[in-house]
Design a protein around this motif. Structure first.
Motif, PDB file in Angstrom:
ATOM      1  N   LEU A  56       0.826  -1.211   0.000  1.00  5.76           N
ATOM      2  CA  LEU A  56       0.000   0.000   0.000  1.00  5.76           C
ATOM      3  C   LEU A  56       0.861   1.262   0.000  1.00  5.76           C
ATOM      4  N   LYS A  57       2.012   1.235   0.661  1.00  6.38           N
ATOM      5  CA  LYS A  57       2.945   2.372   0.593  1.00  6.38           C
ATOM      6  C   LYS A  57       3.467   2.540  -0.842  1.00  6.38           C
ATOM      7  N   ASN A  58       3.749   1.425  -1.492  1.00  5.45           N
ATOM      8  CA  ASN A  58       4.199   1.488  -2.892  1.00  5.45           C
ATOM      9  C   ASN A  58       3.109   2.089  -3.777  1.00  5.45           C
ATOM     10  N   LEU A  59       1.880   1.677  -3.553  1.00  3.60           N
ATOM     11  CA  LEU A  59       0.755   2.223  -4.315  1.00  3.60           C
ATOM     12  C   LEU A  59       0.604   3.722  -4.055  1.00  3.60           C
ATOM     13  N   GLN A  60       0.753   4.145  -2.806  1.00  3.37           N
ATOM     14  CA  GLN A  60       0.680   5.571  -2.473  1.00  3.37           C
ATOM     15  C   GLN A  60       1.736   6.361  -3.234  1.00  3.37           C
ATOM     16  N   ASP A  69      -4.051  10.606  -4.859  1.00  5.98           N
ATOM     17  CA  ASP A  69      -3.761   9.992  -3.569  1.00  5.98           C
ATOM     18  C   ASP A  69      -4.791   8.915  -3.248  1.00  5.98           C
ATOM     19  N   MET A  70      -4.628   8.307  -2.078  1.00  4.80           N
ATOM     20  CA  MET A  70      -5.494   7.195  -1.683  1.00  4.80           C
ATOM     21  C   MET A  70      -6.957   7.610  -1.533  1.00  4.80           C
ATOM     22  N   ALA A  71      -7.208   8.851  -1.225  1.00  5.24           N
ATOM     23  CA  ALA A  71      -8.594   9.325  -1.087  1.00  5.24           C
ATOM     24  C   ALA A  71      -9.337   9.310  -2.414  1.00  5.24           C
TER      25      ALA A  71
END
Length: 128
Positions: A56-60, A69-71
């Motif tokens: 998930l950090k990589n995706l961010q 962004d994730m939002a």
């Protein structure tokens, strides 16, 4: 419609003939990410929780490079090699999407690249 390759050194590079992400119009399509730390090229740990957090950090990082962004994530797919680790993955996943989480599928697979325990891909929109 424009089509633009998105790439960042803040996430692992592609290990095959694909891009980290593609921006098309106001959409961002991010390729599957595992729990590999980009600086070391090693897994963040040996647990689903550790690998989920790093994926998930990589995706961010890729979303940031794309200008979102994730939002703004509208859809994810999670691939697990062992569905018994679903709750472990889910508890970490929830911290990255604390409210209004995106649509999601979670799929059990026989194996993943580099013997990862989890892989996650996503689709996001660009901010207005």
């Amino acid at each position: 419609m424009t089509r633009e390759v998105v790439a960042t050194e803040n996430a692992p590079g592609a290990i095959g003939p694909y891009s980290q992400a593609i921006k098309a119009g106001n959409m961002v399509f991010v390729s599957g990410q595992t729990g590999v730390v980009p600086q070391t090229k090693q897994f963040a740990g040996n647990t689903v929780a550790e690998q989920t957090a790093q994926a998930l950090k990589n995706l961010q990082a890729i979303l940031e490079a794309a200008g979102t962004d994730m939002a703004h994530v509208v859809r994810t797919s999670v691939y697990l090699v062992d569905m018994a680790t679903f709750s472990e993955m889910n508890s970490v996943y929830a911290t990255f999407f604390p409210e209004n989480p995106p649509a999601r599928s979670t799929i059990a697979v026989r194996s993943l690249p580099l013997d990862a325990l989890v892989e996650i891909d996503l689709i996001a929109v660009l901010p207005d």
